[in-house]
Design an enzyme around this catalytic site. Sequence first.
Site, PDB file in Angstrom:
ATOM      1  N   MET A  19      33.008  34.473  41.720  1.00  0.00           N
ATOM      2  CA  MET A  19      31.900  33.715  41.122  1.00  0.00           C
ATOM      3  C   MET A  19      31.960  32.263  41.596  1.00  0.00           C
ATOM      4  SD  MET A  19      31.000  35.327  37.492  1.00  0.00           S
ATOM      5  CE  MET A  19      32.177  34.418  36.514  1.00  0.00           C
TER       6      MET A  19
ATOM      7  N   LEU B 207      35.988  27.989  43.982  1.00  0.00           N
ATOM      8  CA  LEU B 207      37.202  28.650  44.467  1.00  0.00           C
ATOM      9  C   LEU B 207      38.405  27.712  44.468  1.00  0.00           C
ATOM     10  CD1 LEU B 207      35.590  30.611  47.425  1.00  0.00           C
ATOM     11  CD2 LEU B 207      35.792  31.271  45.028  1.00  0.00           C
TER      12      LEU B 207
ATOM     13  N   GLY C 249      44.034  30.363  44.059  1.00  0.00           N
ATOM     14  CA  GLY C 249      44.128  31.770  43.643  1.00  0.00           C
ATOM     15  C   GLY C 249      43.145  32.634  44.439  1.00  0.00           C
ATOM     16  N   HIS C 250      41.900  32.166  44.572  1.00  0.00           N
ATOM     17  CA  HIS C 250      40.911  32.933  45.352  1.00  0.00           C
ATOM     18  C   HIS C 250      41.318  32.994  46.822  1.00  0.00           C
ATOM     19  CE1 HIS C 250      38.256  31.403  41.992  1.00  0.00           C
ATOM     20  NE2 HIS C 250      37.955  32.690  41.973  1.00  0.00           N
TER      21      HIS C 250
ATOM     22  N   LYS D 294      44.981  38.495  37.403  1.00  0.00           N
ATOM     23  CA  LYS D 294      44.903  37.658  36.205  1.00  0.00           C
ATOM     24  C   LYS D 294      43.954  38.304  35.188  1.00  0.00           C
ATOM     25  CE  LYS D 294      42.552  33.765  36.007  1.00  0.00           C
ATOM     26  NZ  LYS D 294      41.659  33.695  34.831  1.00  0.00           N
TER      27      LYS D 294
HETATM   28  O1  PAF Z   1      36.364  37.999  38.573  1.00  0.00           O
HETATM   29  C1  PAF Z   1      35.251  37.529  38.891  1.00  0.00           C
HETATM   30  O2  PAF Z   1      35.153  36.450  39.474  1.00  0.00           O
HETATM   31  C2  PAF Z   1      33.989  38.288  38.521  1.00  0.00           C
HETATM   32  O3  PAF Z   1      34.140  38.942  37.307  1.00  0.00           O
HETATM   33  C3  PAF Z   1      33.537  39.264  39.623  1.00  0.00           C
HETATM   34  C4  PAF Z   1      34.541  40.368  39.863  1.00  0.00           C
HETATM   35  C5  PAF Z   1      33.293  38.511  40.918  1.00  0.00           C
HETATM   36  C6  PAF Z   1      32.217  39.930  39.199  1.00  0.00           C
HETATM   37  O4  PAF Z   1      31.214  38.988  38.985  1.00  0.00           O
END
Ligand code: PAF
Length: 285
Positions: free
Chosen positions: A32, A35, A38-39, A153
């Site tokens: 979402m 970032l 972690g991402h 997480k």
């Molecule tokens: O974990 C997230 O960021 C959201 O729940 C996801 C998996 C991208 C779905 O919108």
Amino acid sequence: MSMQIITQASGLHAFIAELRRSGRRIGFVPTMGNLHAGHHSLVALAREHADVVVASVFVNPTQFGPNEDFARYPRTPDADAAGLAAQGCDALFLPAVEDLYPYGAERTVRVSVPELPDVLKGALRPGHFDGVATVVAKLFNLVQPDIAVFGQKDYQQLLVIRRMARDLGYPIEIVGAPIVREANGLAMSSRNQYLGAEQRERAGVIHATLQWMRTRIVEPGQGVATIEAQARERLAQAGLVADYAAIRRADDLGELTVTRRDGLIALIAARLGPTQLIDNMLFDV
Ligand code: PAF
């Protein structure tokens, strides 16, 4: 190749079709946005499993309740794109709401995973995991990945997506990525930026409490309910309001039986002011 930014489903179709024709293995990291490290670790993990990594950034309206932070959820697409490019991500899909919800978010076909969402975070946020399962199914259809990476997480989300993928027959390997933490143990999260410096420091108590729960459960005669109550108390002493502090079976988040002591997980959701933070720790006794 330099990172492609794709903003429409039609552009993504052409990009994915070409990858499929050339037989390349596609790794997918749905996010979402906003970032952080972690991402970025999810992108690195996807890279280990795939030839090409596609990330998406989409703040999904259907997974937010009416009084939740959808409107103020941090949106930082330029910084996200720069960070992903620096991580060697090959493509970023940035869809509009109309791309994923052509009939509108209210009127979408919904994907609903039974049982798993009824406990813990799902019980606190009714409908949340239906929204997650719905958008992830749509993204899987568009991106057609061979593997997809999700952070551990949000462990309940990982289980919901695994079950959804298996039950709907997606030929996609779901990979869980280890939690990335700040120096004080606080799990990295986009919502951490709602916290001031002093609150971030204090929120380290969540990880410390998970470790404490793990050590307590091995001590003879320690009942789960007592440990959970004491964990909530430890959080309260640091000024956090616990929504739950629970020890569960890791495979289905069910309550523990006396005989079953392997494959466990401790999970916490706690609020610091209006901000809810979640974290967990897998362990065997
Ligand atoms: O974990 C997230 O960021 C959201 O729940 C996801 C998996 C991208 C779905 O919108």
